[in-house]
Design a protein around this motif. Structure first.
Motif, PDB file in Angstrom:
ATOM      1  N   ARG A   1     -31.513  97.465  -6.888  1.00 54.47           N
ATOM      2  CA  ARG A   1     -31.416  96.029  -6.563  1.00 54.47           C
ATOM      3  C   ARG A   1     -30.700  95.803  -5.237  1.00 54.47           C
TER       4      ARG A   1
ATOM      5  N   TYR B   1     -37.715 103.593  -8.644  1.00 54.19           N
ATOM      6  CA  TYR B   1     -37.027 102.852  -9.715  1.00 54.19           C
ATOM      7  C   TYR B   1     -37.758 103.037 -11.046  1.00 54.19           C
TER       8      TYR B   1
ATOM      9  N   GLU C   1     -30.230 100.667 -11.668  1.00 53.38           N
ATOM     10  CA  GLU C   1     -30.409  99.236 -11.409  1.00 53.38           C
ATOM     11  C   GLU C   1     -29.577  98.785 -10.207  1.00 53.38           C
TER      12      GLU C   1
ATOM     13  N   LEU D   1     -27.385  95.297 -12.535  1.00 53.17           N
ATOM     14  CA  LEU D   1     -27.840  94.081 -11.866  1.00 53.17           C
ATOM     15  C   LEU D   1     -26.655  93.191 -11.506  1.00 53.17           C
TER      16      LEU D   1
ATOM     17  N   ASN E   1     -32.666  94.281  -1.861  1.00 58.24           N
ATOM     18  CA  ASN E   1     -32.197  93.059  -1.219  1.00 58.24           C
ATOM     19  C   ASN E   1     -32.145  93.200   0.298  1.00 58.24           C
TER      20      ASN E   1
ATOM     21  N   ASN F   1     -25.634  92.160  -7.658  1.00 60.44           N
ATOM     22  CA  ASN F   1     -25.533  90.750  -7.271  1.00 60.44           C
ATOM     23  C   ASN F   1     -24.128  90.399  -6.779  1.00 60.44           C
TER      24      ASN F   1
END
Length: 450
Positions: A108, A125, A104, A146, A112, A150
């Protein structure tokens, strides 16, 4: 690499044996659409392919590699512990799947920064997730990954990175004069000046490791450097040996692939668990990014001219172009102890950024310090893959072995001189800069808990 493996495996078992189950499970379940290795290796290779495939220059590419490596590293240590995270500590539910967290976080983060690669990344993925049993552990691991992605994206927002990939930028110039850098054949725009203004990952300031200025054009050091590279670095050199030419070409390979590949080789050969693999990948890419940020800062600070400009001087209009950095055809160094040579060209095409200090020297020296620190010895005993001139463009078919750290540092200085793109003093300055960056970073990050 047998001695290396014995040493690093002892270290891995001593500090992080708890994570070995996750690593072994992922390696056994490697899918056809995924690279080989444990989950960290897989997403490191996916990141490498994504970044290099984007056309990013090597110095900016390492910044993107650092984003992914940092997110994966923080996700792994949130679950497994053992090492201090890069960002703020993350909370993981008991029993969370480390493999799912890696997948993940890697996905992610890359999505991005490379949304155009959504289809390819999405397929990898989905494939990776199908290899992990459904359930609370998988869901909890994904939540950690995640959160880590982030957090890194937010942390690095506004860090000075410029887009699109490979974009040039303005930079402060110096008055036109002998010794001042200008565009070199084939006269591409200045390569990523903005990289020198990116906020480092661990280093407090890129200026911390700014080297002393290059030597005066009236100094004996300059004369020696000029004459040496003029003789050994020429495309048609009569004194450079075949072996030296092969070494110069070997180091024209993509450094992102070289050193991330070496990290995966170490992980494979020694059976590193997920924590140690994530730690090594983060060290390679975050320290590497800091070294390149620092060296680009120094390059555009000093704006020192390349050998092809200095040696052709005011004799050869084909060595310069109307770039606003000086007259046509060019400047002489004004030193009677050097002799210009019209038509002189280097063995390898000159990179389109200023000369001093050497970027390859800084990165290779930083990586040498990373692997020496990780292995706990300067007897690194590693094989590095590089360019084989008998193979296709961009290949990594050649292999060179290095028993110890000094061999590697000395070779990169020689290689860039034999390539005709860096004076010896610039190679030395790059090596010193890279080692300083690595020592600073490794004393402050990627450290064992407690």
């Amino acid at each position: 690499m047998n001695a290396l493996c014995k040493h690093v495996c002892v270290l891995a078992i001593a500090v992080a044996a708890v994570a070995s189950v996750g690593a072994a499970g992922t390696a056994q379940n490697a899918a056809a659409a995924l690279p080989p290795g444990n989950a960290v290796e897989q997403w490191n290779k996916i990141a490498e392919n994504t970044v290099v495939g984007s056309g990013a220059f090597q110095n900016e590419g390492l910044i993107y590699m650092a984003y992914e490596s940092a997110a994966v590293y923080d996700a792994v240590v949130a679950i497994e512990g053992d090492y201090t995270p890069y960002g703020a500590p993350l909370v993981a539910a008991p029993g969370a799947s480390t493999d799912a967290a890696v997948v993940e976080a890697g996905y992610r983060t890359l999505l991005n920064y490379f949304p155009a690669q959504a289809a390819t990344l999405g397929a990898q993925y989905d494939d990776a997730l199908t290899r992990i049993p459904d359930g609370a552990a998988k869901d909890d691991g994904k939540a950690v990954g995640l959160a880590s992605a982030n957090q890194i994206i937010d942390l690095r927002n506004g860090d000075g990175r410029m887009t699109p990939i490979a974009v040039s930028s303005s930079f402060p110039t110096l008055p036109q004069a002998p010794g001042v850098w200008r565009l070199t054949p084939p006269f591409a725009p200045p390569q990523t000046p903005w990289v020198g203004n990116v906020r480092p990952f661990v280093l407090d300031s890129a200026d911390r490791v700014l080297p002393d200025p290059p030597p005066s054009l009236q100094s004996s050091e300059w004369v020696a450097a000029f004459n040496t590279i003029k003789s050994y670095g020429a495309a048609n050199s009569s004194i450079r040996t075949t072996a030296q030419t092969d070494v110069a070409r070997f180091w024209s390979a993509n450094v992102i692939r070289q050193y991330n590949g070496l990290a995966r080789d170490v992980a494979d050969a020694c059976g590193l668990n997920l924590v140690r693999t994530a730690q090594l990948a983060a060290m390679v890419n975050m320290v590497g990014a800091d070294a390149q940020i620092s060296v680009m800062r120094a390059k555009y600070h000093y704006l020192f001219w390349r050998p092809v400009t200095a040696i052709n001087g005011d004799l050869d209009a084909t060595a310069v172009t109307s770039d606003g950095f000086g007259p046509m055809p060019g400047y002489s160094d004004g030193n009677a102890a050097t002799t210009e040579q019209a038509g002189w060209r280097p063995l390898l095409t000159t990179p389109n950024h200023p000369e001093y200090p050497a970027a390859h020297g800084s990165l290779t020296s930083a990586m040498t310090e990373v692997f020496s620190t990780f292995l706990g010895t300067t007897r690194i005993d590693v094989d590095i893959h590089g360019f084989d001139p008998s193979g296709p463009t961009g290949n990594l078919n050649a292999v060179r072995h290095f028993d110890n750290a000094n061999e590697l540092r000395n070779e990169i200085i020689d290689a860039r001189l034999w390539a005709g793109v860096h004076y010896r003093f610039s190679g030395v300055a790059g090596v010193v800069l890279g080692r300083k960056v690595a020592k600073y970073d490794l004393r402050r990050a990627f450290l064992p808990v407690g």
